[in-house]
Design a protein around this motif. Sequence first.
Motif, PDB file in Angstrom:
ATOM      1  N   VAL A 114       7.361   1.764  -0.857  1.00 46.25           N
ATOM      2  CA  VAL A 114       6.399   0.707  -0.560  1.00 46.25           C
ATOM      3  C   VAL A 114       6.850  -0.570  -1.250  1.00 46.25           C
ATOM      4  O   VAL A 114       7.154  -0.562  -2.439  1.00 46.25           O
ATOM      5  CB  VAL A 114       4.983   1.080  -1.059  1.00 46.25           C
ATOM      6  N   SER A 115       6.901  -1.653  -0.497  1.00 45.04           N
ATOM      7  CA  SER A 115       7.194  -2.959  -1.095  1.00 45.04           C
ATOM      8  C   SER A 115       6.167  -3.954  -0.579  1.00 45.04           C
ATOM      9  O   SER A 115       5.557  -3.753   0.466  1.00 45.04           O
ATOM     10  CB  SER A 115       8.619  -3.414  -0.771  1.00 45.04           C
ATOM     11  N   LEU A 147       2.432  -5.187   3.243  1.00 41.85           N
ATOM     12  CA  LEU A 147       3.006  -3.951   2.696  1.00 41.85           C
ATOM     13  C   LEU A 147       4.024  -3.406   3.688  1.00 41.85           C
ATOM     14  O   LEU A 147       3.692  -3.167   4.851  1.00 41.85           O
ATOM     15  CB  LEU A 147       1.917  -2.906   2.452  1.00 41.85           C
ATOM     16  N   ASP A 148       5.237  -3.229   3.231  1.00 43.68           N
ATOM     17  CA  ASP A 148       6.280  -2.635   4.060  1.00 43.68           C
ATOM     18  C   ASP A 148       6.503  -1.211   3.583  1.00 43.68           C
ATOM     19  O   ASP A 148       6.742  -0.981   2.393  1.00 43.68           O
ATOM     20  CB  ASP A 148       7.566  -3.448   3.968  1.00 43.68           C
ATOM     21  N   LEU A 149       6.394  -0.265   4.513  1.00 39.78           N
ATOM     22  CA  LEU A 149       6.517   1.153   4.190  1.00 39.78           C
ATOM     23  C   LEU A 149       7.698   1.741   4.939  1.00 39.78           C
ATOM     24  O   LEU A 149       7.800   1.586   6.161  1.00 39.78           O
ATOM     25  CB  LEU A 149       5.240   1.896   4.566  1.00 39.78           C
ATOM     26  N   LEU A 188       0.664   8.965   5.418  1.00 42.76           N
ATOM     27  CA  LEU A 188      -0.064   8.195   4.406  1.00 42.76           C
ATOM     28  C   LEU A 188      -1.531   8.576   4.514  1.00 42.76           C
ATOM     29  O   LEU A 188      -2.133   8.459   5.572  1.00 42.76           O
ATOM     30  CB  LEU A 188       0.112   6.697   4.661  1.00 42.76           C
ATOM     31  N   LEU A 197      -4.932   4.839   0.227  1.00 41.98           N
ATOM     32  CA  LEU A 197      -4.391   3.644  -0.419  1.00 41.98           C
ATOM     33  C   LEU A 197      -5.503   3.007  -1.222  1.00 41.98           C
ATOM     34  O   LEU A 197      -6.602   2.791  -0.706  1.00 41.98           O
ATOM     35  CB  LEU A 197      -3.865   2.666   0.631  1.00 41.98           C
ATOM     36  N   SER A 201       2.433   3.803  -8.240  1.00 38.31           N
ATOM     37  CA  SER A 201       2.530   4.713  -7.095  1.00 38.31           C
ATOM     38  C   SER A 201       1.366   5.695  -6.995  1.00 38.31           C
ATOM     39  O   SER A 201       1.151   6.282  -5.936  1.00 38.31           O
ATOM     40  CB  SER A 201       3.854   5.477  -7.133  1.00 38.31           C
ATOM     41  N   VAL A 216      -1.136   5.230  -4.107  1.00 39.87           N
ATOM     42  CA  VAL A 216      -0.701   5.529  -2.737  1.00 39.87           C
ATOM     43  C   VAL A 216      -0.552   7.040  -2.640  1.00 39.87           C
ATOM     44  O   VAL A 216       0.199   7.641  -3.409  1.00 39.87           O
ATOM     45  CB  VAL A 216       0.642   4.842  -2.416  1.00 39.87           C
ATOM     46  N   VAL A 254       5.790   9.518  -3.276  1.00 35.55           N
ATOM     47  CA  VAL A 254       5.847   8.056  -3.203  1.00 35.55           C
ATOM     48  C   VAL A 254       6.807   7.582  -4.288  1.00 35.55           C
ATOM     49  O   VAL A 254       6.701   7.994  -5.444  1.00 35.55           O
ATOM     50  CB  VAL A 254       4.451   7.429  -3.410  1.00 35.55           C
TER      51      VAL A 254
END
Length: 189
Positions: free
Chosen positions: A45-46, A67-69, A81, A84, A161, A164, A172
């Motif tokens: 995750v970023s 959020l880029d997954l 997922l 969150l 983490s 998530v 994660v």
Amino acid sequence: LYPIHNFMDYTYDTCRFELTPGQDDRMIWAVTTYKPGLLEDMLVVSGTSHAPSTVTPGQTSVIMEQLDLSVTQQGDGTITLTTLKLNQTGTAADSDITAVKLLASDQTTVIASSAFTNSTATFSNLNRQITIASPDTLYLALDMAATAAEGKTIKLEIPDSTYVAVNLPDTVATTGFPIASGAATVVPP
């Protein structure tokens, strides 16, 4: 009939490419028992802040964070997922924000909605599939209360983490945290 293509035969030839059903079950049992990490995929995750410098009371769908997954494959290449969580770390009260929304990549489709309680919001039962072939981009957006206190700040954070959750045996990645948006200040309309 002798299984000439069986990996567990007694020859040294290279035409082996299959396991019998019993051998397949035994290998899965051995790996899950003795090397469970070999079957785990990892969710990475970023985040990228999209927080505006200001927001106004009553403003809706204010995008705060992207959020880029993505998935690193060790197992089947698919991660689900499930949950969150995020914190609101600015000076605004929970009541200054009427809703926090998890949006799809189109930035309009609402996947889940929550509210802050003690500065924490949780999106549960997401069941969102992310694969190696289909990484996902999600957005965190806010609806401001009409009575939001002017001069207060709003900032979102996913500190680590543990905020998530994915279905087991997947994990994660711990890198890239904390993920934090910039601060938006509540100003008069």
